[in-house]
Scaffold this motif. Structure first.
Motif, PDB file in Angstrom:
ATOM      1  N   GLU A 242       0.864  -1.180   0.000  1.00 50.05           N
ATOM      2  CA  GLU A 242       0.000   0.000   0.000  1.00 50.05           C
ATOM      3  C   GLU A 242       0.895   1.223   0.000  1.00 50.05           C
ATOM      4  OE1 GLU A 242      -2.746   0.134   3.298  1.00 50.05           O
ATOM      5  OE2 GLU A 242      -3.130   2.251   2.905  1.00 50.05           O
ATOM      6  N   ALA A 243       0.597   2.171  -0.891  1.00 50.08           N
ATOM      7  CA  ALA A 243       1.477   3.347  -1.004  1.00 50.08           C
ATOM      8  C   ALA A 243       0.746   4.451  -1.753  1.00 50.08           C
ATOM      9  CB  ALA A 243       2.755   2.972  -1.761  1.00 50.08           C
ATOM     10  N   PRO A 244       1.210   5.703  -1.608  1.00 52.64           N
ATOM     11  CA  PRO A 244       0.681   6.756  -2.473  1.00 52.64           C
ATOM     12  C   PRO A 244       0.880   6.352  -3.936  1.00 52.64           C
ATOM     13  CG  PRO A 244       2.008   7.710  -0.717  1.00 52.64           C
ATOM     14  CD  PRO A 244       2.190   6.213  -0.637  1.00 52.64           C
ATOM     15  N   ALA A 245      -0.083   6.720  -4.788  1.00 43.47           N
ATOM     16  CA  ALA A 245      -0.069   6.224  -6.172  1.00 43.47           C
ATOM     17  C   ALA A 245       1.257   6.541  -6.884  1.00 43.47           C
ATOM     18  CB  ALA A 245      -1.242   6.831  -6.943  1.00 43.47           C
ATOM     19  N   ALA A 246       1.743   7.770  -6.736  1.00 47.11           N
ATOM     20  CA  ALA A 246       2.962   8.153  -7.457  1.00 47.11           C
ATOM     21  C   ALA A 246       4.158   7.357  -6.946  1.00 47.11           C
ATOM     22  CB  ALA A 246       3.201   9.651  -7.290  1.00 47.11           C
ATOM     23  N   VAL A 247       4.191   7.102  -5.633  1.00 42.77           N
ATOM     24  CA  VAL A 247       5.309   6.355  -5.044  1.00 42.77           C
ATOM     25  C   VAL A 247       5.288   4.920  -5.558  1.00 42.77           C
ATOM     26  CG1 VAL A 247       6.224   5.458  -2.863  1.00 42.77           C
ATOM     27  CG2 VAL A 247       5.362   7.809  -2.985  1.00 42.77           C
ATOM     28  N   LEU A 248       4.101   4.320  -5.585  1.00 39.66           N
ATOM     29  CA  LEU A 248       3.993   2.936  -6.052  1.00 39.66           C
ATOM     30  C   LEU A 248       4.412   2.825  -7.517  1.00 39.66           C
ATOM     31  CD1 LEU A 248       2.307   0.217  -4.760  1.00 39.66           C
ATOM     32  CD2 LEU A 248       1.259   0.585  -6.959  1.00 39.66           C
ATOM     33  N   TYR A 249       4.016   3.807  -8.304  1.00 39.54           N
ATOM     34  CA  TYR A 249       4.345   3.771  -9.729  1.00 39.54           C
ATOM     35  C   TYR A 249       5.856   3.907  -9.944  1.00 39.54           C
ATOM     36  CZ  TYR A 249       4.348   5.063 -14.655  1.00 39.54           C
ATOM     37  OH  TYR A 249       4.588   5.096 -16.007  1.00 39.54           O
ATOM     38  N   GLN A 250       6.477   4.801  -9.190  1.00 40.33           N
ATOM     39  CA  GLN A 250       7.914   5.052  -9.368  1.00 40.33           C
ATOM     40  C   GLN A 250       8.756   3.950  -8.755  1.00 40.33           C
ATOM     41  OE1 GLN A 250       9.289   7.455 -11.051  1.00 40.33           O
ATOM     42  NE2 GLN A 250       7.417   8.583 -11.489  1.00 40.33           N
ATOM     43  N   ASP A 251       8.296   3.389  -7.646  1.00 40.80           N
ATOM     44  CA  ASP A 251       9.188   2.542  -6.864  1.00 40.80           C
ATOM     45  C   ASP A 251       8.388   1.493  -6.101  1.00 40.80           C
ATOM     46  OD1 ASP A 251      11.409   1.616  -5.464  1.00 40.80           O
ATOM     47  OD2 ASP A 251      11.146   3.089  -3.850  1.00 40.80           O
ATOM     48  N   SER A 252       7.761   0.554  -6.824  1.00 42.79           N
ATOM     49  CA  SER A 252       7.006  -0.485  -6.118  1.00 42.79           C
ATOM     50  C   SER A 252       7.998  -1.406  -5.426  1.00 42.79           C
ATOM     51  CB  SER A 252       6.131  -1.263  -7.107  1.00 42.79           C
ATOM     52  OG  SER A 252       6.928  -1.844  -8.097  1.00 42.79           O
ATOM     53  N   LEU A 253       7.659  -1.863  -4.233  1.00 48.53           N
ATOM     54  CA  LEU A 253       8.569  -2.720  -3.469  1.00 48.53           C
ATOM     55  C   LEU A 253       8.231  -4.197  -3.626  1.00 48.53           C
ATOM     56  CD1 LEU A 253       8.850  -0.691  -0.122  1.00 48.53           C
ATOM     57  CD2 LEU A 253      10.452  -0.735  -2.038  1.00 48.53           C
ATOM     58  N   HIS A 254       6.957  -4.509  -3.833  1.00 49.03           N
ATOM     59  CA  HIS A 254       6.555  -5.923  -3.890  1.00 49.03           C
ATOM     60  C   HIS A 254       6.660  -6.432  -5.336  1.00 49.03           C
ATOM     61  CE1 HIS A 254       4.217  -9.561  -3.265  1.00 49.03           C
ATOM     62  NE2 HIS A 254       4.267  -9.329  -1.965  1.00 49.03           N
ATOM     63  N   PRO A 255       7.277  -7.598  -5.548  1.00 48.74           N
ATOM     64  CA  PRO A 255       7.411  -8.111  -6.921  1.00 48.74           C
ATOM     65  C   PRO A 255       6.059  -8.278  -7.636  1.00 48.74           C
ATOM     66  CG  PRO A 255       8.867  -9.309  -5.464  1.00 48.74           C
ATOM     67  CD  PRO A 255       8.024  -8.428  -4.583  1.00 48.74           C
ATOM     68  N   TYR A 256       4.990  -8.541  -6.894  1.00 52.59           N
ATOM     69  CA  TYR A 256       3.678  -8.671  -7.548  1.00 52.59           C
ATOM     70  C   TYR A 256       3.199  -7.311  -8.061  1.00 52.59           C
ATOM     71  CZ  TYR A 256      -1.266  -9.646  -8.270  1.00 52.59           C
ATOM     72  OH  TYR A 256      -2.518  -9.760  -8.823  1.00 52.59           O
ATOM     73  N   SER A 257       3.421  -6.254  -7.285  1.00 50.82           N
ATOM     74  CA  SER A 257       3.051  -4.909  -7.746  1.00 50.82           C
ATOM     75  C   SER A 257       3.846  -4.580  -9.012  1.00 50.82           C
ATOM     76  CB  SER A 257       3.374  -3.847  -6.692  1.00 50.82           C
ATOM     77  OG  SER A 257       2.865  -4.207  -5.444  1.00 50.82           O
ATOM     78  N   ALA A 258       5.131  -4.919  -9.003  1.00 50.47           N
ATOM     79  CA  ALA A 258       5.962  -4.647 -10.177  1.00 50.47           C
ATOM     80  C   ALA A 258       5.436  -5.423 -11.379  1.00 50.47           C
ATOM     81  CB  ALA A 258       7.413  -5.018  -9.883  1.00 50.47           C
ATOM     82  N   GLY A 259       5.021  -6.675 -11.142  1.00 49.29           N
ATOM     83  CA  GLY A 259       4.460  -7.489 -12.225  1.00 49.29           C
ATOM     84  C   GLY A 259       3.185  -6.881 -12.789  1.00 49.29           C
ATOM     85  N   LEU A 260       2.327  -6.388 -11.892  1.00 46.54           N
ATOM     86  CA  LEU A 260       1.084  -5.755 -12.362  1.00 46.54           C
ATOM     87  C   LEU A 260       1.398  -4.502 -13.176  1.00 46.54           C
ATOM     88  CD1 LEU A 260      -1.501  -5.715  -9.415  1.00 46.54           C
ATOM     89  CD2 LEU A 260      -1.618  -7.051 -11.517  1.00 46.54           C
ATOM     90  N   LEU A 261       2.350  -3.709 -12.686  1.00 51.12           N
ATOM     91  CA  LEU A 261       2.710  -2.480 -13.412  1.00 51.12           C
ATOM     92  C   LEU A 261       3.285  -2.817 -14.787  1.00 51.12           C
ATOM     93  CD1 LEU A 261       4.275  -0.388 -10.512  1.00 51.12           C
ATOM     94  CD2 LEU A 261       2.377   0.342 -11.962  1.00 51.12           C
ATOM     95  N   GLY A 262       3.981  -3.944 -14.865  1.00 51.99           N
ATOM     96  CA  GLY A 262       4.576  -4.355 -16.139  1.00 51.99           C
ATOM     97  C   GLY A 262       3.583  -5.028 -17.076  1.00 51.99           C
ATOM     98  N   SER A 263       2.338  -5.167 -16.630  1.00 52.32           N
ATOM     99  CA  SER A 263       1.326  -5.846 -17.441  1.00 52.32           C
ATOM    100  C   SER A 263       0.461  -4.886 -18.241  1.00 52.32           C
ATOM    101  CB  SER A 263       0.397  -6.674 -16.545  1.00 52.32           C
ATOM    102  OG  SER A 263       1.131  -7.589 -15.790  1.00 52.32           O
TER     103      SER A 263
END
Ligand code: SF4
Length: 334
Positions: A242-263
């Protein structure tokens, strides 16, 4: 534009069925929605996001059952109360008037044999019976105008409106009693990309004018990044980041979040290759041990299959993550 908490979800557990064949669809979820914010909830199908929404509004159909937790609602005037403790009368007052929900495929749930004016004024007649017919019609007309539909369409039947207009009517219907929280469950999935963005942009404008909060549920993280203040990612029934939207987009910490962003394709900036997430979401009837994402995680290592990481705060900034890659962050101290 965020303020004090309006909805505080603590240790919420929701399942389907009871006994040894019960399925735990939402597990130990803690989430706070603040006044005036757009909280995005993302995850693949089956991650528990819709079950969470139906659980917190007590709209779960059997065999859905809430097995634990609290959902404390803070009215604009009056004392906070636990939605899970409400009786039928209390629930009726809470739903729609305090918290409204726009369901998946809502544009197809308008009654095809009634004019939209009648469907809007019926909501007012049911919840505000002391209003006159003229007042209801005026409110319906005003609400249609707010969601971008000309009042000369008031007497149209649903089939005479486009998909985008029908969805706008549903949003108007959700807002007509001026709720403090609006839950949007995949509200624009059936619409084309341009229409999706138009409608969501309009909803955000309305949020700024009317001051309600939004829980926006979708599998499309790119939409959430554009329209949310804060994003919570769900996997296997749990919040994993869970993170502010801009923070999550720039620097997601969880590999699943990164996978979703890459999808999903980025809305702005240079073009990039979509990577996706290998494998399928877990079967809730037999969750993997440890971190439930470990069979699909490109970064899985020793502790992942044996131990469940808990959400922890990575040192301020209003973000949390549950991943063994960030043990100090996840556990505070290890
Ligand atoms: Fe991947 Fe391990 Fe983090 Fe789970 S805990 S997301 S398996 S690195």
């Amino acid at each position: 534009m965020t303020g004090a908490p309006v909805l505080e979800i603590t240790n919420l557990n929701v399942g389907y069925g009871l006994g040894e064949h019960a399925v735990r669809a939402v597990r130990d979820v803690n989430l706070t929605v603040h006044r005036g914010e757009v909280l995005g909830l993302a995850g693949e199908s089956g991650s528990g996001k819709s079950t969470l929404a139906y659980g917190l509004t007590r709209l779960l159909a059997p065999p859905g059952v809430i097995t634990g937790g609290t959902v404390v609602y803070h009215p604009a005037d009056g004392e906070p109360y636990d939605v899970l403790e409400l009786d039928d009368v209390g629930l009726r007052k809470f739903r729609w008037a305090q918290t409204a929900i726009v369901f998946q495929g809502a544009m197809n749930s308008l009654n095809p044999v009634h004019r939209i004016s009648a469907q809007l004024t019926d909501v007012l007649a049911a919840h505000e019976p002391t209003t006159s017919a003229a007042q209801r019609t005026a409110r319906a007309r005003e609400m249609l105008k707010l969601v971008g539909i000309s009042s000369d369409r008031m007497d149209a039947y649903p089939h005479q409106l486009s998909g985008g207009m029908r969805q706008r009517v549903m949003i108007g219907m959700a807002l007509i009693l001026q709720p403090q929280v609006v839950i949007m469950d995949e509200p624009t999935t059936a619409l084309d990309v341009v229409m999706q963005r138009q409608i969501l942009g309009q909803l955000i404008d309305l949020r700024e004018r009317l001051g309600f909060s939004v829980i926006f549920i979708t599998h499309d993280l790119s939409l959430l990044v554009e329209f949310s203040d804060r994003i919570a990612i769900m996997y296997g029934g749990r919040i994993v980041e869970e993170a502010p939207a801009a923070v999550l987009y720039q620097d997601s910490l969880h590999p699943y979040s990164a996978g979703l962003l890459g999808s999903f394709p980025a809305l702005r900036g240079p073009r990039r290759e979509l990577t996706g997430i290998p494998g399928s979401p877990p079967d809730l009837r037999g969750m993997p041990s440890g971190c439930s994402f470990h069979p699909r995680c490109p970064k899985a290592f020793d502790p992942c299959a044996a131990n469940i990481p808990v959400l922890g705060n990575p040192g301020g900034g209003g973000r949390t993550v549950a991943c063994w890659l960030h043990p100090v962050l996840s556990w505070g101290e290890v």
